[in-house]
Design an enzyme around this catalytic site. Structure first.
Site, PDB file in Angstrom:
ATOM      1  N   HIS A  44       0.805  -1.231   0.000  1.00 55.94           N
ATOM      2  CA  HIS A  44       0.000   0.000   0.000  1.00 55.94           C
ATOM      3  C   HIS A  44       0.835   1.277   0.000  1.00 55.94           C
ATOM      4  CE1 HIS A  44      -4.034  -1.609   0.275  1.00 55.94           C
ATOM      5  NE2 HIS A  44      -3.688  -2.416   1.252  1.00 55.94           N
ATOM      6  N   ARG A  69       6.365  -6.535   3.075  1.00 56.78           N
ATOM      7  CA  ARG A  69       5.097  -7.012   2.525  1.00 56.78           C
ATOM      8  C   ARG A  69       5.141  -6.844   1.017  1.00 56.78           C
ATOM      9  NH1 ARG A  69      -0.929  -5.445   4.520  1.00 56.78           N
ATOM     10  NH2 ARG A  69      -0.358  -3.318   3.898  1.00 56.78           N
ATOM     11  N   ASP A  83      15.722 -11.463  -3.537  1.00 63.87           N
ATOM     12  CA  ASP A  83      17.032 -11.174  -4.128  1.00 63.87           C
ATOM     13  C   ASP A  83      17.684  -9.948  -3.497  1.00 63.87           C
ATOM     14  OD1 ASP A  83      16.944 -13.357  -5.796  1.00 63.87           O
ATOM     15  OD2 ASP A  83      16.425 -12.233  -7.608  1.00 63.87           O
ATOM     16  N   GLU A 148      -7.232 -12.367   5.582  1.00 64.90           N
ATOM     17  CA  GLU A 148      -7.946 -11.087   5.627  1.00 64.90           C
ATOM     18  C   GLU A 148      -9.166 -11.050   4.719  1.00 64.90           C
ATOM     19  OE1 GLU A 148      -5.205  -7.904   4.706  1.00 64.90           O
ATOM     20  OE2 GLU A 148      -4.228  -9.005   3.128  1.00 64.90           O
ATOM     21  N   ASP A 174      -8.912  -5.334   6.037  1.00 69.07           N
ATOM     22  CA  ASP A 174      -9.465  -6.050   4.883  1.00 69.07           C
ATOM     23  C   ASP A 174     -10.489  -7.091   5.310  1.00 69.07           C
ATOM     24  OD1 ASP A 174      -8.440  -5.097   2.305  1.00 69.07           O
ATOM     25  OD2 ASP A 174      -6.503  -5.450   3.234  1.00 69.07           O
TER      26      ASP A 174
HETATM   27  C1  3PY Z   1      -5.288  -5.157   7.107  1.00 68.75           C
HETATM   28  O1  3PY Z   1      -5.676  -4.816   8.242  1.00 68.75           O
HETATM   29  O2  3PY Z   1      -6.030  -5.418   6.159  1.00 68.75           O
HETATM   30  C2  3PY Z   1      -3.856  -5.236   6.847  1.00 68.75           C
HETATM   31  O3  3PY Z   1      -3.452  -5.690   5.812  1.00 68.75           O
HETATM   32  C3  3PY Z   1      -2.890  -4.757   7.873  1.00 68.75           C
HETATM   33  O4  3PY Z   1      -3.096  -5.282   9.027  1.00 68.75           O
HETATM   34 MG    MG Z   2      -4.861  -5.848   4.377  1.00 66.94          MG
END
Ligand code: 3PY
Ligand code: MG
Length: 251
Positions: A44, A69, A83, A148, A174
């Site tokens: 993000h 991430r 890498d 999520e 999410d």
């Molecule tokens: C979320 O809360 O969706 C995340 O990816 C981070 O915690």
């Molecule tokens: Mg998320």
């Protein structure tokens, strides 16, 4: 075994801070603060391979795990992040065991998996100085999948059972959105889903992580047995700190 996997196997909860500023200066400041881990966010935040690398280099002198991430769970991003030298990857939106298997495969060189080979040209191998790299790389990597979505909750037992998925991390934002509660992760149904997910991750014998919504939430999550907990973001600290400073002066 990887450093972070070893730390997860300990008894103390590991507290982390989200790095969303995509900046090596601020990552270095946060690394100095003594967090157990920093999450450098390629999903993000406005990161490029170059800004990810700069942050990884900036935090290298400190005893902090730099978790990256990836933008999504696919081989090209995974290969590039490994890498440049990240050892621990957080993969968003893992919704099925087959996706989890593909993610693990992308982190292993053949015959264990399907990771493309760069050795002498990768920072991960010390630019070729580490002659054991190709044989040992998979032992040093930690793969964390994010749970999520409603689909992921339905599939959680089979996802958690995948060999090579070392830990699972619940994303409340999410998850709430997927459950029809966009922007409201504190909704009781979302909280119940998180509690259920935690019991399933425990049942699989894997460490559970979560993004805490406040310091109080972080303390409760630690008491519940979450092993690694994000307790805030660099952006949140800067926004709140700057507002609070101005409020002290401008009456
Ligand atoms: C979320 O809360 O969706 C995340 O990816 C981070 O915690
Ligand atoms: Mg998320």
């Amino acid at each position: 075994m990887s450093r972070f996997k070893q730390a997860l196997a300990g008894t103390e909860p590991l507290f982390g801070l989200w790095q969303a500023l995509a900046n090596s200066y601020t990552a270095e400041i946060c690394a100095r603060a003594g967090f157990d881990w920093l999450l450098i966010d390629g999903e993000h935040s406005p990161n490029t391979a170059q800004t990810l690398l700069a942050q990884l280099q900036a935090v290298a002198p400190f005893a902090v795990e730099a978790i990256a991430r990836v933008p999504l769970g696919e081989p090209v991003a995974i290969k590039q992040y490994l890498d440049i030298g990240f050892l621990t990857l957080l993969v968003p939106m893992v919704d099925s065991a087959s996706h989890a298997q593909a993610i693990v495969s992308a982190t292993r060189f053949p015959p264990l998996g399907s990771r493309g080979v760069a050795s002498a040209t990768s920072r991960a191998s010390g630019f070729g100085a580490d002659t054991a790299y190709l044989a040992k790389a998979h032992e040093r990597v930690t793969v964390i999948g994010q749970i999520e979505s409603v689909t992921a909750l339905e599939q959680i037992d089979s996802i958690a059972a995948v060999d090579g998925i070392d830990a699972l991390f619940i994303g409340p934002a999410d998850l709430a959105a997927s459950m029809g509660h966009l922007g409201n992760p504190l909704h009781p149904d979302v909280q119940a889903a998180i509690a259920h997910a935690k019991t399933r991750i425990d049942a699989a014998g894997k460490p559970a992580g979560i993004f805490a919504l406040s310091p109080e939430d972080a303390r409760s999550r630690a008491a519940e047995g979450f092993r690694f907990i994000s307790i805030g973001t660099d952006i949140g600290l800067l926004a709140k700190g700057s507002q609070a400073l101005l409020a002290l002066v401008r009456t």
